[in-house]
Design a protein around this motif. Sequence first.
Motif, PDB file in Angstrom:
ATOM      1  N   SER A  16       0.832  -1.204   0.000  1.00  0.00           N
ATOM      2  CA  SER A  16       0.000   0.000   0.000  1.00  0.00           C
ATOM      3  C   SER A  16       0.865   1.252   0.000  1.00  0.00           C
ATOM      4  O   SER A  16       0.539   2.249  -0.630  1.00  0.00           O
ATOM      5  CB  SER A  16      -0.933   0.005   1.213  1.00  0.00           C
ATOM      6  N   VAL A  17       2.002   1.181   0.714  1.00  0.00           N
ATOM      7  CA  VAL A  17       2.933   2.313   0.738  1.00  0.00           C
ATOM      8  C   VAL A  17       3.506   2.551  -0.655  1.00  0.00           C
ATOM      9  O   VAL A  17       3.535   3.675  -1.149  1.00  0.00           O
ATOM     10  CB  VAL A  17       4.079   2.057   1.745  1.00  0.00           C
ATOM     11  N   ALA A  18       3.977   1.491  -1.288  1.00  0.00           N
ATOM     12  CA  ALA A  18       4.576   1.610  -2.623  1.00  0.00           C
ATOM     13  C   ALA A  18       3.574   2.191  -3.611  1.00  0.00           C
ATOM     14  O   ALA A  18       3.916   3.034  -4.438  1.00  0.00           O
ATOM     15  CB  ALA A  18       5.061   0.243  -3.103  1.00  0.00           C
ATOM     16  N   HIS A  19       2.342   1.736  -3.521  1.00  0.00           N
ATOM     17  CA  HIS A  19       1.315   2.254  -4.426  1.00  0.00           C
ATOM     18  C   HIS A  19       1.031   3.723  -4.142  1.00  0.00           C
ATOM     19  O   HIS A  19       0.889   4.534  -5.060  1.00  0.00           O
ATOM     20  CB  HIS A  19       0.035   1.441  -4.279  1.00  0.00           C
ATOM     21  N   ALA A  20       0.982   4.084  -2.855  1.00  0.00           N
ATOM     22  CA  ALA A  20       0.625   5.454  -2.473  1.00  0.00           C
ATOM     23  C   ALA A  20       1.668   6.469  -2.924  1.00  0.00           C
ATOM     24  O   ALA A  20       1.334   7.600  -3.263  1.00  0.00           O
ATOM     25  CB  ALA A  20       0.436   5.542  -0.964  1.00  0.00           C
ATOM     26  N   GLU A  26       1.290   8.992 -15.858  1.00  0.00           N
ATOM     27  CA  GLU A  26       1.855   9.451 -17.117  1.00  0.00           C
ATOM     28  C   GLU A  26       3.359   9.218 -17.200  1.00  0.00           C
ATOM     29  O   GLU A  26       3.925   9.156 -18.288  1.00  0.00           O
ATOM     30  CB  GLU A  26       1.541  10.936 -17.341  1.00  0.00           C
ATOM     31  N   SER A  27       4.005   9.065 -16.049  1.00  0.00           N
ATOM     32  CA  SER A  27       5.440   8.813 -16.047  1.00  0.00           C
ATOM     33  C   SER A  27       5.761   7.453 -16.644  1.00  0.00           C
ATOM     34  O   SER A  27       6.874   7.194 -17.074  1.00  0.00           O
ATOM     35  CB  SER A  27       5.989   8.890 -14.615  1.00  0.00           C
ATOM     36  N   TYR A  28       4.776   6.565 -16.648  1.00  0.00           N
ATOM     37  CA  TYR A  28       4.989   5.227 -17.178  1.00  0.00           C
ATOM     38  C   TYR A  28       4.337   5.056 -18.552  1.00  0.00           C
ATOM     39  O   TYR A  28       4.211   3.940 -19.040  1.00  0.00           O
ATOM     40  CB  TYR A  28       4.368   4.189 -16.228  1.00  0.00           C
ATOM     41  N   GLY A  29       3.889   6.151 -19.149  1.00  0.00           N
ATOM     42  CA  GLY A  29       3.182   6.022 -20.411  1.00  0.00           C
ATOM     43  C   GLY A  29       1.848   5.332 -20.211  1.00  0.00           C
ATOM     44  O   GLY A  29       1.369   4.623 -21.092  1.00  0.00           O
ATOM     45  N   ASN A  30       1.248   5.536 -19.015  1.00  0.00           N
ATOM     46  CA  ASN A  30      -0.045   4.935 -18.689  1.00  0.00           C
ATOM     47  C   ASN A  30      -0.020   3.411 -18.768  1.00  0.00           C
ATOM     48  O   ASN A  30      -1.019   2.774 -19.107  1.00  0.00           O
ATOM     49  CB  ASN A  30      -1.153   5.480 -19.606  1.00  0.00           C
ATOM     50  N   ILE A  34       3.972  -1.594 -15.774  1.00  0.00           N
ATOM     51  CA  ILE A  34       5.246  -0.994 -15.386  1.00  0.00           C
ATOM     52  C   ILE A  34       5.131  -0.402 -13.984  1.00  0.00           C
ATOM     53  O   ILE A  34       6.032  -0.536 -13.150  1.00  0.00           O
ATOM     54  CB  ILE A  34       5.679   0.087 -16.391  1.00  0.00           C
ATOM     55  N   GLU A  35       4.015   0.260 -13.716  1.00  0.00           N
ATOM     56  CA  GLU A  35       3.808   0.838 -12.388  1.00  0.00           C
ATOM     57  C   GLU A  35       3.803  -0.255 -11.324  1.00  0.00           C
ATOM     58  O   GLU A  35       4.413  -0.104 -10.263  1.00  0.00           O
ATOM     59  CB  GLU A  35       2.479   1.599 -12.353  1.00  0.00           C
ATOM     60  N   MET A  36       3.127  -1.374 -11.606  1.00  0.00           N
ATOM     61  CA  MET A  36       3.084  -2.479 -10.642  1.00  0.00           C
ATOM     62  C   MET A  36       4.460  -3.085 -10.437  1.00  0.00           C
ATOM     63  O   MET A  36       4.848  -3.423  -9.314  1.00  0.00           O
ATOM     64  CB  MET A  36       2.103  -3.548 -11.131  1.00  0.00           C
ATOM     65  N   ALA A  37       5.234  -3.211 -11.522  1.00  0.00           N
ATOM     66  CA  ALA A  37       6.581  -3.770 -11.410  1.00  0.00           C
ATOM     67  C   ALA A  37       7.447  -2.888 -10.524  1.00  0.00           C
ATOM     68  O   ALA A  37       8.218  -3.388  -9.686  1.00  0.00           O
ATOM     69  CB  ALA A  37       7.203  -3.915 -12.799  1.00  0.00           C
ATOM     70  N   TRP A  38       7.332  -1.557 -10.712  1.00  0.00           N
ATOM     71  CA  TRP A  38       8.093  -0.642  -9.866  1.00  0.00           C
ATOM     72  C   TRP A  38       7.670  -0.778  -8.411  1.00  0.00           C
ATOM     73  O   TRP A  38       8.501  -0.857  -7.502  1.00  0.00           O
ATOM     74  CB  TRP A  38       7.879   0.805 -10.318  1.00  0.00           C
ATOM     75  N   ALA A  39       6.370  -0.810  -8.169  1.00  0.00           N
ATOM     76  CA  ALA A  39       5.865  -0.884  -6.798  1.00  0.00           C
ATOM     77  C   ALA A  39       6.332  -2.162  -6.112  1.00  0.00           C
ATOM     78  O   ALA A  39       6.732  -2.143  -4.944  1.00  0.00           O
ATOM     79  CB  ALA A  39       4.338  -0.810  -6.804  1.00  0.00           C
ATOM     80  N   ASP A 113      22.109   1.155 -10.759  1.00  0.00           N
ATOM     81  CA  ASP A 113      20.747   1.701 -10.658  1.00  0.00           C
ATOM     82  C   ASP A 113      20.697   2.866  -9.671  1.00  0.00           C
ATOM     83  O   ASP A 113      19.787   2.965  -8.846  1.00  0.00           O
ATOM     84  CB  ASP A 113      19.757   0.615 -10.222  1.00  0.00           C
ATOM     85  N   PHE A 114      21.689   3.760  -9.743  1.00  0.00           N
ATOM     86  CA  PHE A 114      21.837   4.823  -8.758  1.00  0.00           C
ATOM     87  C   PHE A 114      20.616   5.736  -8.665  1.00  0.00           C
ATOM     88  O   PHE A 114      20.354   6.344  -7.628  1.00  0.00           O
ATOM     89  CB  PHE A 114      23.088   5.669  -9.051  1.00  0.00           C
ATOM     90  N   ASN A 115      19.861   5.847  -9.749  1.00  0.00           N
ATOM     91  CA  ASN A 115      18.704   6.749  -9.758  1.00  0.00           C
ATOM     92  C   ASN A 115      17.372   5.996  -9.770  1.00  0.00           C
ATOM     93  O   ASN A 115      16.330   6.565 -10.061  1.00  0.00           O
ATOM     94  CB  ASN A 115      18.776   7.695 -10.955  1.00  0.00           C
ATOM     95  N   TYR A 116      17.437   4.706  -9.439  1.00  0.00           N
ATOM     96  CA  TYR A 116      16.212   3.909  -9.451  1.00  0.00           C
ATOM     97  C   TYR A 116      15.332   4.275  -8.260  1.00  0.00           C
ATOM     98  O   TYR A 116      15.812   4.557  -7.166  1.00  0.00           O
ATOM     99  CB  TYR A 116      16.557   2.409  -9.399  1.00  0.00           C
ATOM    100  N   GLY A 117      14.026   4.259  -8.463  1.00  0.00           N
ATOM    101  CA  GLY A 117      13.083   4.643  -7.413  1.00  0.00           C
ATOM    102  C   GLY A 117      13.131   3.724  -6.201  1.00  0.00           C
ATOM    103  O   GLY A 117      13.088   2.502  -6.336  1.00  0.00           O
TER     104      GLY A 117
END
Length: 219
Positions: A16-20, A26-30, A34-39, A113-117
């Motif tokens: 829930s934190v990662a999602h929030a 738009e950063s992921y091209g909708n 990709i958003e779920m993979a990042w989270a 990955d120095f700039n990875y979220g």
Amino acid sequence: MEATGGNDEVSGELASVAHAVSLPAESYGNDPDIEMAWAMRAMQHAEVYYKLISSVDPQFLKLTKVDDQIYSEFRENFKKLRIDVLDPEELKSEAAKEKWRPFCLKFDGIVEDFNYGTLLRLNCSQGYTEENTIFAPRIQFFAIEIARNREGYNKAVYTSVQDKEEEKGANNGEDKGANNGGEEEKGANREGEKEKTNKGGEKEKEAYKEINKSGETAM
């Protein structure tokens, strides 16, 4: 977030934190995949790190191959930055971003990955809750967490978790003693301490293995 809670509870909280705190769609091209993979990756990284500082005295942790360089550069550039309780403006304002940018770029090619979220706690004495978490580049996470470890701020988490485990072990020992007698209680306590020590070592090894999977050699 309870540090000694079950894995399902911890994972649910971090999800829930990662999602929030995730980036705008738009950063992921909708692309929701990709958003779920990042989270998921951010969540796993946070869970492993919190487990590690709960199991091992943080002052002895080494997070990357270049901890010394990161810490030296960080304190040279941010001498007065308060790290026990972070002010988001010190990280996210336009002025702060201009100051952080050259520091971060120094580690391009040095830290993988120095700039990875990555998820970063604001108050280092607390866990990864929605109110206590912000999104930061990985090198910013490393700089602040290495400093927190070396300067003793993260020890509050380790001490809190260890105290709870000792209290739980003591209570279990008392119950066994009441049922089985004094000698059996002593034996149970000795076995409990031995098991606790073994589990501590196992947790540390497990955490390091998981961290190695995240991309950075040591984290």
